[in-house]
Scaffold this motif. Structure first.
Motif, PDB file in Angstrom:
ATOM      1  N   SER A 274      35.750  41.920  38.458  1.00  0.00           N
ATOM      2  CA  SER A 274      34.896  42.055  37.278  1.00  0.00           C
ATOM      3  C   SER A 274      33.601  41.298  37.532  1.00  0.00           C
ATOM      4  O   SER A 274      33.624  40.178  38.054  1.00  0.00           O
ATOM      5  CB  SER A 274      35.560  41.451  36.043  1.00  0.00           C
ATOM      6  N   LEU A 275      32.507  41.901  37.143  1.00  0.00           N
ATOM      7  CA  LEU A 275      31.212  41.249  37.308  1.00  0.00           C
ATOM      8  C   LEU A 275      30.858  40.460  36.057  1.00  0.00           C
ATOM      9  O   LEU A 275      30.927  40.983  34.953  1.00  0.00           O
ATOM     10  CB  LEU A 275      30.120  42.287  37.562  1.00  0.00           C
ATOM     11  N   LEU A 276      30.472  39.211  36.244  1.00  0.00           N
ATOM     12  CA  LEU A 276      29.970  38.398  35.145  1.00  0.00           C
ATOM     13  C   LEU A 276      28.444  38.364  35.174  1.00  0.00           C
ATOM     14  O   LEU A 276      27.814  37.899  34.237  1.00  0.00           O
ATOM     15  CB  LEU A 276      30.548  36.983  35.227  1.00  0.00           C
ATOM     16  N   SER A 277      27.875  38.812  36.274  1.00  0.00           N
ATOM     17  CA  SER A 277      26.430  38.986  36.419  1.00  0.00           C
ATOM     18  C   SER A 277      26.267  40.270  37.219  1.00  0.00           C
ATOM     19  O   SER A 277      27.247  40.889  37.589  1.00  0.00           O
ATOM     20  CB  SER A 277      25.807  37.779  37.133  1.00  0.00           C
TER      21      SER A 277
ATOM     22  N   GLN B  38      36.113  56.016  53.270  1.00  0.00           N
ATOM     23  CA  GLN B  38      34.923  55.547  52.556  1.00  0.00           C
ATOM     24  C   GLN B  38      35.073  54.082  52.188  1.00  0.00           C
ATOM     25  O   GLN B  38      36.159  53.516  52.249  1.00  0.00           O
ATOM     26  CB  GLN B  38      34.681  56.387  51.300  1.00  0.00           C
ATOM     27  N   ASN B  39      33.956  53.481  51.816  1.00  0.00           N
ATOM     28  CA  ASN B  39      33.930  52.103  51.363  1.00  0.00           C
ATOM     29  C   ASN B  39      34.954  51.949  50.233  1.00  0.00           C
ATOM     30  O   ASN B  39      34.919  52.694  49.262  1.00  0.00           O
ATOM     31  CB  ASN B  39      32.507  51.800  50.867  1.00  0.00           C
ATOM     32  N   PHE B  40      35.874  50.990  50.367  1.00  0.00           N
ATOM     33  CA  PHE B  40      36.944  50.838  49.386  1.00  0.00           C
ATOM     34  C   PHE B  40      36.504  49.900  48.260  1.00  0.00           C
ATOM     35  O   PHE B  40      37.026  48.807  48.068  1.00  0.00           O
ATOM     36  CB  PHE B  40      38.224  50.318  50.032  1.00  0.00           C
ATOM     37  N   LEU B  41      35.524  50.356  47.519  1.00  0.00           N
ATOM     38  CA  LEU B  41      35.028  49.660  46.340  1.00  0.00           C
ATOM     39  C   LEU B  41      34.745  50.727  45.301  1.00  0.00           C
ATOM     40  O   LEU B  41      33.853  51.557  45.478  1.00  0.00           O
ATOM     41  CB  LEU B  41      33.759  48.872  46.669  1.00  0.00           C
ATOM     42  N   HIS B  42      35.537  50.738  44.238  1.00  0.00           N
ATOM     43  CA  HIS B  42      35.453  51.822  43.253  1.00  0.00           C
ATOM     44  C   HIS B  42      35.385  51.258  41.836  1.00  0.00           C
ATOM     45  O   HIS B  42      36.285  50.523  41.417  1.00  0.00           O
ATOM     46  CB  HIS B  42      36.685  52.720  43.388  1.00  0.00           C
ATOM     47  N   ARG B  43      34.292  51.585  41.108  1.00  0.00           N
ATOM     48  CA  ARG B  43      34.222  51.179  39.710  1.00  0.00           C
ATOM     49  C   ARG B  43      35.131  52.102  38.921  1.00  0.00           C
ATOM     50  O   ARG B  43      34.913  53.303  38.883  1.00  0.00           O
ATOM     51  CB  ARG B  43      32.795  51.242  39.164  1.00  0.00           C
ATOM     52  N   TYR B  44      36.170  51.544  38.324  1.00  0.00           N
ATOM     53  CA  TYR B  44      37.117  52.388  37.619  1.00  0.00           C
ATOM     54  C   TYR B  44      37.001  52.260  36.101  1.00  0.00           C
ATOM     55  O   TYR B  44      37.491  53.117  35.372  1.00  0.00           O
ATOM     56  CB  TYR B  44      38.553  52.108  38.068  1.00  0.00           C
TER      57      TYR B  44
ATOM     58  N   GLU C  86      34.424  46.966  35.838  1.00  0.00           N
ATOM     59  CA  GLU C  86      35.600  46.577  36.602  1.00  0.00           C
ATOM     60  C   GLU C  86      35.770  47.507  37.799  1.00  0.00           C
ATOM     61  O   GLU C  86      35.587  48.718  37.677  1.00  0.00           O
ATOM     62  CB  GLU C  86      36.843  46.620  35.722  1.00  0.00           C
ATOM     63  N   TYR C  87      36.135  46.920  38.909  1.00  0.00           N
ATOM     64  CA  TYR C  87      36.252  47.640  40.168  1.00  0.00           C
ATOM     65  C   TYR C  87      37.622  47.410  40.777  1.00  0.00           C
ATOM     66  O   TYR C  87      38.218  46.349  40.602  1.00  0.00           O
ATOM     67  CB  TYR C  87      35.199  47.125  41.170  1.00  0.00           C
ATOM     68  N   VAL C  88      38.086  48.399  41.533  1.00  0.00           N
ATOM     69  CA  VAL C  88      39.263  48.242  42.384  1.00  0.00           C
ATOM     70  C   VAL C  88      38.725  48.179  43.804  1.00  0.00           C
ATOM     71  O   VAL C  88      37.873  48.985  44.193  1.00  0.00           O
ATOM     72  CB  VAL C  88      40.224  49.443  42.245  1.00  0.00           C
ATOM     73  N   THR C  89      39.218  47.225  44.565  1.00  0.00           N
ATOM     74  CA  THR C  89      38.756  47.106  45.945  1.00  0.00           C
ATOM     75  C   THR C  89      39.907  46.693  46.857  1.00  0.00           C
ATOM     76  O   THR C  89      40.880  46.075  46.412  1.00  0.00           O
ATOM     77  CB  THR C  89      37.590  46.095  46.048  1.00  0.00           C
ATOM     78  N   LEU C  90      39.783  47.067  48.102  1.00  0.00           N
ATOM     79  CA  LEU C  90      40.721  46.633  49.129  1.00  0.00           C
ATOM     80  C   LEU C  90      39.943  45.728  50.066  1.00  0.00           C
ATOM     81  O   LEU C  90      38.893  46.120  50.588  1.00  0.00           O
ATOM     82  CB  LEU C  90      41.303  47.837  49.890  1.00  0.00           C
ATOM     83  N   LEU C  91      40.459  44.531  50.252  1.00  0.00           N
ATOM     84  CA  LEU C  91      39.765  43.505  51.036  1.00  0.00           C
ATOM     85  C   LEU C  91      40.520  43.195  52.313  1.00  0.00           C
ATOM     86  O   LEU C  91      41.740  43.322  52.367  1.00  0.00           O
ATOM     87  CB  LEU C  91      39.628  42.235  50.199  1.00  0.00           C
ATOM     88  N   HIS C  92      39.791  42.767  53.319  1.00  0.00           N
ATOM     89  CA  HIS C  92      40.418  42.326  54.561  1.00  0.00           C
ATOM     90  C   HIS C  92      41.084  40.972  54.340  1.00  0.00           C
ATOM     91  O   HIS C  92      40.548  40.103  53.662  1.00  0.00           O
ATOM     92  CB  HIS C  92      39.377  42.207  55.683  1.00  0.00           C
ATOM     93  N   GLY C  93      42.266  40.802  54.923  1.00  0.00           N
ATOM     94  CA  GLY C  93      42.960  39.524  54.864  1.00  0.00           C
ATOM     95  C   GLY C  93      43.736  39.334  53.580  1.00  0.00           C
ATOM     96  O   GLY C  93      43.808  40.210  52.728  1.00  0.00           O
ATOM     97  N   ARG C  94      44.339  38.150  53.488  1.00  0.00           N
ATOM     98  CA  ARG C  94      45.151  37.806  52.316  1.00  0.00           C
ATOM     99  C   ARG C  94      44.341  36.856  51.431  1.00  0.00           C
ATOM    100  O   ARG C  94      44.198  35.678  51.747  1.00  0.00           O
ATOM    101  CB  ARG C  94      46.434  37.125  52.742  1.00  0.00           C
TER     102      ARG C  94
END
Length: 177
Positions: free
Chosen positions: A88-91, A129-135, A22-30
């Motif tokens: 969450s990754l399913l693959s 930094q890249n806003f993608l973090h496996r938490y 599972e990751y927390v990420t901040l994405l562009h846009g809504r």
């Protein structure tokens, strides 16, 4: 893993898609809250490019998305909107999250590889930094109270979860929104 048996057990879980990531990420846009699954084939990048893309001839890939919050940031060019999400990754394809989020039009904040140069430069001004973090990583491990796992000794498996807090640089970026 502390033993070859433990390593093998983890590899089997990974290959059978039993390890939760599972990751927390901040994405562009809504990102609309109704977006809960991105199911699109991902084709891995070449040795020179290394950028994965959504393509009909790619391998099956599925990414679960849970929108947590919509945030805004005021800039010289107006208000920029962002979405905080749990992924969450399913693959497990190379750069799957980054390719899927770009595919739906909401790339990861501060991602040099999957956003254009101007967007990345602007992101770097407020996010380091890249806003993608496996938490969270979840898997099954031998339960300590049921034996040591020494050859010939029986033991039970228990669900195990390993969590890591958001790095301070990403916390600071969120504080600015």
């Amino acid at each position: 893993a502390l033993s070859y048996e433990g390593l093998f057990a983890l590899q089997v879980q990974l290959d059978s898609r039993c390890i939760g990531r599972e990751y927390v990420t901040l994405l562009h846009g809504r990102v609309p809250p109704s977006t809960v699954l991105v199911n699109a084939r991902v084709l891995g990048g070449t040795v020179s490019d290394q950028q994965s893309v959504v393509a009909i001839d790619g391998k099956p890939a599925a990414t679960r998305v849970k929108v947590i919050a919509h945030l805004a940031r005021n800039t010289d060019r107006g208000t920029q909107y962002h979405t905080l999400a749990v992924i969450s990754l399913l693959s497990g394809r190379t750069h799957q999250i980054r390719a899927h989020m770009k595919h739906i039009g909401h790339p990861v904040v501060c991602d040099a590889k999957y956003t254009d140069g101007d967007t990345f430069s602007e992101d770097r001004q407020w996010c380091k930094q890249n806003f993608l973090h496996r938490y969270r990583l979840t898997f099954k491990a031998p339960a300590p109270e049921h034996g040591s796992g020494v050859k010939g000794e029986c033991f039970a498996w228990a669900a195990t979860s390993v969590e890591q807090h958001l790095p301070m640089a990403l916390v600071e970026a969120l504080d600015g929104l």
